[in-house]
Design a protein around this motif. Structure first.
Motif, mmCIF file in Angstrom:
data_model
loop_
_atom_site.group_PDB
_atom_site.id
_atom_site.type_symbol
_atom_site.label_atom_id
_atom_site.label_comp_id
_atom_site.label_asym_id
_atom_site.label_seq_id
_atom_site.Cartn_x
_atom_site.Cartn_y
_atom_site.Cartn_z
ATOM 1 N N MET A 123 11.973 4.910 -14.334
ATOM 2 C CA MET A 123 10.702 4.676 -13.635
ATOM 3 C C MET A 123 11.004 3.703 -12.512
ATOM 4 O O MET A 123 11.556 2.628 -12.739
ATOM 5 N N LEU A 124 10.659 4.091 -11.302
ATOM 6 C CA LEU A 124 10.908 3.194 -10.178
ATOM 7 C C LEU A 124 9.704 3.148 -9.248
ATOM 8 O O LEU A 124 8.871 4.050 -9.230
ATOM 9 N N GLN A 125 9.660 2.083 -8.497
ATOM 10 C CA GLN A 125 8.641 1.921 -7.460
ATOM 11 C C GLN A 125 9.341 1.925 -6.109
ATOM 12 O O GLN A 125 10.223 1.099 -5.859
ATOM 13 N N ALA A 126 8.978 2.867 -5.269
ATOM 14 C CA ALA A 126 9.616 3.013 -3.962
ATOM 15 C C ALA A 126 8.621 2.676 -2.857
ATOM 16 O O ALA A 126 7.446 3.059 -2.927
ATOM 17 N N VAL A 127 9.100 1.978 -1.869
ATOM 18 C CA VAL A 127 8.300 1.694 -0.672
ATOM 19 C C VAL A 127 8.726 2.678 0.407
ATOM 20 O O VAL A 127 9.864 2.640 0.882
ATOM 21 N N ASP A 130 0.809 -1.214 0.000
ATOM 22 C CA ASP A 130 0.000 0.000 0.000
ATOM 23 C C ASP A 130 0.841 1.263 0.000
ATOM 24 O O ASP A 130 0.406 2.293 -0.506
ATOM 25 N N ASN A 131 2.039 1.198 0.592
ATOM 26 C CA ASN A 131 2.888 2.381 0.654
ATOM 27 C C ASN A 131 3.921 2.419 -0.463
ATOM 28 O O ASN A 131 4.920 3.115 -0.371
ATOM 29 N N ALA A 132 3.680 1.645 -1.547
ATOM 30 C CA ALA A 132 4.565 1.674 -2.714
ATOM 31 C C ALA A 132 4.098 2.781 -3.659
ATOM 32 O O ALA A 132 2.911 2.892 -3.957
ATOM 33 N N ILE A 133 5.027 3.589 -4.111
ATOM 34 C CA ILE A 133 4.713 4.730 -4.967
ATOM 35 C C ILE A 133 5.559 4.623 -6.233
ATOM 36 O O ILE A 133 6.773 4.414 -6.164
ATOM 37 N N THR A 134 4.914 4.757 -7.392
ATOM 38 C CA THR A 134 5.610 4.686 -8.675
ATOM 39 C C THR A 134 5.852 6.091 -9.203
ATOM 40 O O THR A 134 4.941 6.918 -9.234
ATOM 41 N N VAL A 135 7.089 6.358 -9.597
ATOM 42 C CA VAL A 135 7.497 7.702 -10.003
ATOM 43 C C VAL A 135 8.392 7.611 -11.240
ATOM 44 O O VAL A 135 9.153 6.658 -11.392
ATOM 45 N N LEU A 137 11.757 -0.011 -12.462
ATOM 46 C CA LEU A 137 10.845 -0.694 -13.363
ATOM 47 C C LEU A 137 11.246 -0.502 -14.821
ATOM 48 O O LEU A 137 10.932 -1.338 -15.673
ATOM 49 N N GLY A 138 11.907 0.616 -15.110
ATOM 50 C CA GLY A 138 12.324 0.885 -16.477
ATOM 51 C C GLY A 138 13.307 2.030 -16.503
ATOM 52 O O GLY A 138 13.283 2.901 -15.638
ATOM 53 N N GLU A 139 14.190 2.027 -17.484
ATOM 54 C CA GLU A 139 15.155 3.113 -17.623
ATOM 55 C C GLU A 139 15.541 3.250 -19.088
ATOM 56 O O GLU A 139 15.526 2.269 -19.851
ATOM 57 N N ALA A 140 15.864 4.497 -19.484
ATOM 58 C CA ALA A 140 16.199 4.737 -20.886
ATOM 59 C C ALA A 140 17.033 5.994 -21.006
ATOM 60 O O ALA A 140 16.884 6.945 -20.231
ATOM 61 N N SER A 141 17.939 5.971 -22.006
ATOM 62 C CA SER A 141 18.762 7.131 -22.317
ATOM 63 C C SER A 141 18.390 7.615 -23.710
ATOM 64 O O SER A 141 18.443 6.839 -24.674
#
Length: 439
Positions: free
Chosen positions: A121-125, A39-44, A109-113
């Motif tokens: 893009m990451l998901q942080a708890v 529930d406290n995971a946030i995607t940014v 979750l994903g990365e690009a140059s």
């Protein structure tokens, strides 16, 4: 009085623009087949420019920006956006550059140059408990209006006024477990507009009127789980009675003597004064200012553990009401500073600890570093840790630890990790240098 002059609506847009910078919240659920997070995971999603061809540094900065944005989003679930906007400078001081402290874990979750920029893009708890603790000293100011505050402002809010985080979570930073919290004795003199001299309960003629600043501090301390000693209005029968009986301001030794007699662990000593400041130009009722100076003293040895100064302005229909409201507001502000400081000092007194500088190299693999940091945070004897500095492949962490650097080394080496090993590079007094070596 620390109030924002920015209209809350405008401040909100400015606040969000500054907080998130180039980071954009994402509602993406990650790659196909990804399991839903806690529930406290946030995607940014966050973006940073690649400078000098240094992709690793751009990635690190993008990750840090994303983690910071995740913490901001989590804070918005604890406090309203209007409250943060009204005191954005205070909020920023509480969280800026400290995202690592509040992140339990994260995964990219994903990365690009592309086009000279690096996006992740990451998901942080986010640890909401840690965040509540870190925001314990943040106290949103009331929105400016033409109405005079009332005594209801000093009671727990049932709507409208934004509660401080310290009221939301009684186990806030600076507090200790309930069994370890110190017993407090308040030794505050107070002079309202109608008083010809300061009133103080340990004098010969203390009077029976309530001391408004003291009452406000006592309420906040009790709400945080501290025991506040009921001192009554009688003169304490202590050996120093002759020396202190006419003194509205006590020195540390006399305050400690009274505190020991009444069974206190910490004495809060100070004075509060209210006075009229006339027309503020805002219209409405006259304005009144109150100032409070205070310090907290360990009763055991008379050592001063914290001190501060607060001022508050309130409007009132007359001197009695205006002085009362200003004194109460100053007391509330003082409690916001005193309570966390006293809790932290007392915890260190009953659980002595060392501040150890831990230098960690090999942090370029962020997954390994996050796993290591989580293990460190949960390590027996670690009371607190803060990431002081991070670069592409190293980090400096301040660790408050019940033991010395040798003890910390041994407890770290007792842990095994699947993807990396800990190599000790150097050890000295209050310093430990290690490397995370991939397997």
């Amino acid at each position: 009085m620390r109030v924002s002059v920015i209209h809350p609506g405008r401040a909100l847009f400015l606040a969000m623009a500054i907080v998130f910078l180039a980071s954009v919240p994402s509602s993406a659920e990650g790659p196909p087949g990804a399991q839903p997070g806690p529930d406290n995971a946030i995607t940014v999603v966050a973006t940073r420019k690649i400078q000098g061809g240094n992709i690793a540094l751009a990635k690190q900065e993008a990750v840090e920006a994303a983690l910071s944005a995740a913490v901001d989003q989590a804070a918005l679930t604890l406090l309203s956006s209007e409250a943060i906007a009204r005191a954005f400078q205070s909020y920023s001081a509480a969280v800026a550059g400290k995202a690592e402290k509040y992140i339990d874990s994260y995964k990219i979750l994903g990365e690009a140059s592309s086009g000279g920029t690096y996006r992740v893009m990451l998901q942080a708890v986010v640890s909401t408990g840690q965040l509540k603790a870190g925001l314990s000293g943040f106290r949103p100011t009331a929105p400016p209006d033409d109405s005079a505050p009332t005594a209801a402002d000093t009671e727990p809010a049932t709507g409208g006024a934004e509660p401080a985080i310290a009221d939301v979570d009684q186990a806030a930073a600076g507090s200790v477990q309930a069994v370890d919290r110190p017993r407090l004795l308040l030794l505050l003199s107070e002079q309202n507009l109608n008083d010809v001299s300061p009133r103080f309960w340990w004098g010969e003629n203390p009077g029976t009127l309530a001391a408004h600043a003291e009452a406000a501090i006592a309420r906040k301390a009790e709400a945080a789980g501290f025991v506040v000693i009921e001192h009554g209005t009688g003169t304490p029968d202590v050996p120093v009675k002759a020396a202190i009986i006419f003194q509205p301001e006590l020195n540390n030794r006399d305050a400690a003597d009274i505190g020991r007699l009444l069974g206190a662990d910490v004495a809060i000593v100070g004075k509060a004064i209210a006075y009229a400041i006339g027309d503020t130009g805002a219209g409405g009722d006259p304005a009144y200012n109150a100032t409070i100076t205070m310090k907290a003293v360990l009763v055991q040895n008379g050592q001063e553990i914290t001190s501060g100064f607060e001022t508050a302005v309130r409007q009132g229909r007359n001197d009695t009401e205006g002085g009362r409201e200003a004194l109460t507001a100053a007391g509330i502000q003082a409690a916001g500073h005193l309570i966390p400081s006293i809790g932290a000092a007392w915890e260190n007194a009953v659980r002595p600890s060392e501040s150890i500088t831990l230098t960690v190299s090999g942090t370029g693999n962020l997954g390994n570093f996050v796993r290591f940091r989580q293990t460190l945070r949960d390590l027996d004897g670690v009371m607190d840790l803060q990431v002081r500095e991070m670069n592409a492949d190293a980090a400096i962490i301040a660790v408050r630890f019940e033991g010395n650097s040798q003890d910390l080394k041994e407890r770290l080496l007792a842990n095994t990790f699947e993807l990396f090993a800990i190599e000790v590079l150097s050890l000295s007094n209050k310093r430990l240098d290690i490397a995370l070596v991939p397997k």
